[in-house]
Design a protein around this motif. Sequence first.
Motif, PDB file in Angstrom:
ATOM      1  N   LEU A  41      -5.620  11.791  -2.626  1.00  0.00           N
ATOM      2  CA  LEU A  41      -4.550  11.603  -1.658  1.00  0.00           C
ATOM      3  C   LEU A  41      -4.103  12.974  -1.171  1.00  0.00           C
ATOM      4  CD1 LEU A  41      -2.483  10.062  -0.042  1.00  0.00           C
ATOM      5  CD2 LEU A  41      -1.016   9.986  -2.089  1.00  0.00           C
ATOM      6  N   ALA A  51       1.617  13.135   6.464  1.00  0.00           N
ATOM      7  CA  ALA A  51       1.023  11.805   6.418  1.00  0.00           C
ATOM      8  C   ALA A  51      -0.371  11.911   5.807  1.00  0.00           C
ATOM      9  CB  ALA A  51       0.943  11.187   7.811  1.00  0.00           C
ATOM     10  N   ALA A  53      -3.647   9.238   3.526  1.00  0.00           N
ATOM     11  CA  ALA A  53      -4.081   7.912   3.080  1.00  0.00           C
ATOM     12  C   ALA A  53      -4.897   8.020   1.802  1.00  0.00           C
ATOM     13  CB  ALA A  53      -4.902   7.216   4.162  1.00  0.00           C
ATOM     14  N   ARG A  55      -7.730   5.920  -0.176  1.00  0.00           N
ATOM     15  CA  ARG A  55      -8.710   4.859   0.022  1.00  0.00           C
ATOM     16  C   ARG A  55      -9.187   4.354  -1.333  1.00  0.00           C
ATOM     17  NH1 ARG A  55      -9.760   8.626   3.833  1.00  0.00           N
ATOM     18  NH2 ARG A  55     -11.351   9.626   2.532  1.00  0.00           N
ATOM     19  N   GLU A  74       3.865   4.463  -6.189  1.00  0.00           N
ATOM     20  CA  GLU A  74       3.829   5.669  -5.365  1.00  0.00           C
ATOM     21  C   GLU A  74       4.135   6.903  -6.219  1.00  0.00           C
ATOM     22  OE1 GLU A  74       6.720   5.086  -2.291  1.00  0.00           O
ATOM     23  OE2 GLU A  74       8.387   4.858  -3.689  1.00  0.00           O
ATOM     24  N   ARG A  81       3.687   3.533   2.724  1.00  0.00           N
ATOM     25  CA  ARG A  81       4.020   2.870   3.981  1.00  0.00           C
ATOM     26  C   ARG A  81       3.249   1.573   4.176  1.00  0.00           C
ATOM     27  NH1 ARG A  81       7.754   5.184   3.439  1.00  0.00           N
ATOM     28  NH2 ARG A  81       8.713   6.865   4.644  1.00  0.00           N
ATOM     29  N   ASP A  82       1.984   1.511   3.799  1.00  0.00           N
ATOM     30  CA  ASP A  82       1.167   0.328   4.083  1.00  0.00           C
ATOM     31  C   ASP A  82       0.109   0.181   2.998  1.00  0.00           C
ATOM     32  OD1 ASP A  82       0.381  -1.579   6.607  1.00  0.00           O
ATOM     33  OD2 ASP A  82      -1.394  -0.940   5.514  1.00  0.00           O
ATOM     34  N   THR A 117      -6.996   0.600   2.283  1.00  0.00           N
ATOM     35  CA  THR A 117      -6.406   1.883   2.668  1.00  0.00           C
ATOM     36  C   THR A 117      -4.897   1.823   2.487  1.00  0.00           C
ATOM     37  OG1 THR A 117      -8.173   2.329   4.259  1.00  0.00           O
ATOM     38  CG2 THR A 117      -6.130   3.570   4.514  1.00  0.00           C
ATOM     39  N   ILE A 118      -4.365   2.757   1.708  1.00  0.00           N
ATOM     40  CA  ILE A 118      -2.930   2.839   1.428  1.00  0.00           C
ATOM     41  C   ILE A 118      -2.401   4.090   2.112  1.00  0.00           C
ATOM     42  CG2 ILE A 118      -1.173   2.890  -0.375  1.00  0.00           C
ATOM     43  CD1 ILE A 118      -3.426   1.920  -2.309  1.00  0.00           C
ATOM     44  N   THR A 119      -1.469   3.930   3.034  1.00  0.00           N
ATOM     45  CA  THR A 119      -0.962   5.076   3.779  1.00  0.00           C
ATOM     46  C   THR A 119       0.363   5.567   3.202  1.00  0.00           C
ATOM     47  OG1 THR A 119       0.090   3.615   5.397  1.00  0.00           O
ATOM     48  CG2 THR A 119      -2.130   4.387   5.887  1.00  0.00           C
ATOM     49  N   GLU A 121       3.680   8.645   3.790  1.00  0.00           N
ATOM     50  CA  GLU A 121       4.374   9.614   4.633  1.00  0.00           C
ATOM     51  C   GLU A 121       5.443  10.320   3.801  1.00  0.00           C
ATOM     52  OE1 GLU A 121       4.183   7.455   9.017  1.00  0.00           O
ATOM     53  OE2 GLU A 121       6.030   7.374   7.821  1.00  0.00           O
TER      54      GLU A 121
END
Length: 310
Positions: A41, A51, A53, A55, A74, A81-82, A117-119, A121
């Motif tokens: 990451l 920002a 991601a 994977r 996290e 975020r996603d 995919t984990i985004t 920020e």
Amino acid sequence: MRTLMRAGAIALAASSLLLTGGVAAQAAPTAAGVTFTLNRLILSPADHGYAGALRVTITNNTDQPYDDGITVVEPLARTVRDVGNGVCGINTLPDRRYEVGCGLDRAIPPGATRRVTITFESPAAPKPFARQSATSGSVSIAGVTTEFTALFRSSTGSVSKPVAYTPAAAQSLTIAAPDAVTLTRQDDGTYSATVPVTVTNHNDAPHGGWGSSLAEPAGLSGFPYATDGTCGLGGTFPPAPPGGANTGCVHEGLLTEGETRTINWILSAPADAEPGAKGTATVATNLTGDAADAQPGDDYLTSFQVSIAG
């Protein structure tokens, strides 16, 4: 995250494998014959803060479809975020980080591989040196947990020799507005004024967003609003004067460390409004998200006088 619902505790598996910032990917075999790998990451400077991601590549080595989902903790509070396309539930840990459990949007067939995919920020401002989160996050799939850290690129793009990074625990903002505002007659006969309110964020306290609210005195239209926010009437803070009104607005994106933004609030009054002084309006701002609330009630306020031109 596309669909997030608060949930109760989401159990994490007891076993743990470590993925450090220096390892490109780590395979995590599971007892069920499902394996997964993580990339590093790496968060890079973006329009607002950082920002990046993570994977997660999941391979189903069994003879049955896999649809048991994925759990993510996290590494830094309020940075996720996603998480793919599935329906998710959030659990807040004692240190205010999110633990997010998500179902897969569809089952993984036997022998197939799927990437999630984990985004992430962060509101941190770029620095001339690389940084790495002092705490680790984790991904859990089919009973196995693999940890990872967040690596922040330097302002020159380097990720070498990172220093440990912990964001500020509580927000630090300043807010400013004109001392006085006068509503003037418009072409349609009504009165209006634009009030520029300037907000500056002085640190990198975690937050999921930010907002502002304005309480206007009696004698106006009863619906102040910000042109650059999603607003709703009927807030309670700051308290409106008798006969006045309060509107709260949510503004787009994060408020990055060191960033200053101007919110344009619109005050209006009907054509038959009585000219003269109307009283005091108060506007407040605050970061949103539990991690920013280390000092409860620490909203930032400023006031100004309102009048209608004769």
